[in-house]
Design an enzyme around this catalytic site. Sequence first.
Site, mmCIF file in Angstrom:
data_model
loop_
_atom_site.group_PDB
_atom_site.id
_atom_site.type_symbol
_atom_site.label_atom_id
_atom_site.label_comp_id
_atom_site.label_asym_id
_atom_site.label_seq_id
_atom_site.Cartn_x
_atom_site.Cartn_y
_atom_site.Cartn_z
ATOM 1 C CG ASP A 154 -5.369 -61.730 51.439
ATOM 2 O OD1 ASP A 154 -4.435 -62.966 51.052
ATOM 3 O OD2 ASP A 154 -5.559 -61.676 49.942
ATOM 4 C CE LYS A 200 1.347 -59.069 45.258
ATOM 5 N NZ LYS A 200 0.025 -59.205 45.874
ATOM 6 N NE ARG A 230 -12.283 -73.223 29.914
ATOM 7 C CZ ARG A 230 -13.661 -74.032 30.086
ATOM 8 N NH1 ARG A 230 -14.079 -74.103 30.699
ATOM 9 N NH2 ARG A 230 -13.534 -74.757 28.814
ATOM 10 C CE1 TYR A 252 -2.971 -56.255 46.508
ATOM 11 C CE2 TYR A 252 -5.576 -57.217 45.832
ATOM 12 C CZ TYR A 252 -4.209 -56.362 45.612
ATOM 13 O OH TYR A 252 -3.450 -56.030 44.584
HETATM 14 C C1 LIG Z 1 -1.515 -58.513 45.875
HETATM 15 C C2 LIG Z 1 -2.590 -59.220 47.119
HETATM 16 C C3 LIG Z 1 -3.358 -59.053 46.144
HETATM 17 C C4 LIG Z 1 -4.466 -60.077 44.774
HETATM 18 O O1 LIG Z 1 -3.553 -60.442 44.085
HETATM 19 P P1 LIG Z 1 -2.925 -60.811 42.750
HETATM 20 O O2 LIG Z 1 -2.246 -61.676 42.368
HETATM 21 O O3 LIG Z 1 -2.551 -59.569 42.164
HETATM 22 O O4 LIG Z 1 -3.861 -61.034 41.573
HETATM 23 C C5 LIG Z 1 -4.032 -60.544 47.094
HETATM 24 N N1 LIG Z 1 -4.138 -60.300 49.063
HETATM 25 C C6 LIG Z 1 -2.709 -59.980 48.982
HETATM 26 C C7 LIG Z 1 -3.113 -59.484 50.829
HETATM 27 C C8 LIG Z 1 -1.982 -59.388 48.131
HETATM 28 O O5 LIG Z 1 -1.187 -58.117 48.310
#
Ligand SMILES: *Cc1c(COP(=O)(O)O)cnc(C)c1O
Length: 382
Positions: A174, A199, A48, A102
């Site tokens: 992001d 992703k 952690r 998102y």
């Molecule tokens: C999937 C996604 C997230 C969130 O990620 P998780 O791994 O599902 O928590 C945030 N931003 C974008 C652009 C995403 O595609």
Amino acid sequence: MKSKHIGLNTVCTHVGEVPDQQFKGAISPIYLSSSYEFMDVDVKRYPRYFNTPNQEYLAKKIAALEHTETAMIFGSGMAAISHMFLAFLKSGDHIVVQNTLYGGTTNFIREEFPKLNIEFTFTNGYKVEDFEAAIQPNTKLIHIETPSNPLLTITDIKAIATLAQQKSIVTSIDNTFASPVNQNPADFGIDLIMHSATKYFGGHSDICAGAVAGSKNHMDKIWNVSKNYGGSLSDFTVWMLERSMKTMGLRVKAQTKNAMKLAKWLNKQSFVKQVYYPGLKTHPEHQLATEQMKGFGAMLSFELTDSIDSNQFMKQLQLIKASMSLAGIESTMLSPAQTSHSLLTAEQREAVGITDGLIRFSVGIEDVKDLKTDILQAIQNL
Ligand SMILES: *Cc1c(COP(=O)(O)O)cnc(C)c1O
């Protein structure tokens, strides 16, 4: 060798390998221990604390990919984003966020910030003027997402970073859709680069993880908060992620190449009304995308003509999967109106350009000719 001077695929393959001192194996050993020898009151190894050997070394790979000093790995993209936000915002502070975020991020802001007395403004649009207009005296953070979901709008990264620097506001992005293969926001002055590693980092639809990269100074702030919230990733998954990231350059480049070909092809089909892809010259911010992206990414959206039911179309697909998630090596499609944006009313969707006929396409590594054949047979069998 300094990672700045080595190529993307070499960084993906080698930077951040845990040295196998004992057996000199070709890959990183995995350390699953949750208990380590006592080092110092302030320096403890503990999962952690985000500093087990596997966590610590994989963070080096992410930092090298994003051209930052350091990075941290989290249990999910949402853990990364929430810990990052909470490190820079406290009661009474204000955040400016892009209007097209998102869905999970939007929900986090709308549902959690009121409980914490953190103020937020969603911009009216994605131009720099929209961000400037939303800034208040208590604004501490500006958060952007480019290319955006699902219409692939492009926000001017450098203009936002410059605006924020003038006002001493921290910036975050992001960077999930582009991945570091196609976009490095730190080069344009963005402070914090966040990823859903679920992703493109993972890339095989079998890992849930997140990451944030930034300067040591900024990341220390995030670490201080994150060790309390506890959103770290298990070492087994960290090790899996390292394995996946070795091929990220190869995968994402192949996916990006396929997306470009498919965007051009879809643009010419009679059953398609419009294609949204920053790589097309017809995209309103194509020039800006050329300036700030190394490649245009592997996400695109297209709108079917009014006579076609998008749901029926997706049911007819045989190779391409109808799927909620994105960025895997397999091609997937979804209807934002029926999934990610289904909670909005039809009018609200219309206002942001998300029509019932809109389909988001996460392009995989399959042969383009097979993807075209699948789309054509789905149209013919309607
Ligand atoms: C999937 C996604 C997230 C969130 O990620 P998780 O791994 O599902 O928590 C945030 N931003 C974008 C652009 C995403 O595609």
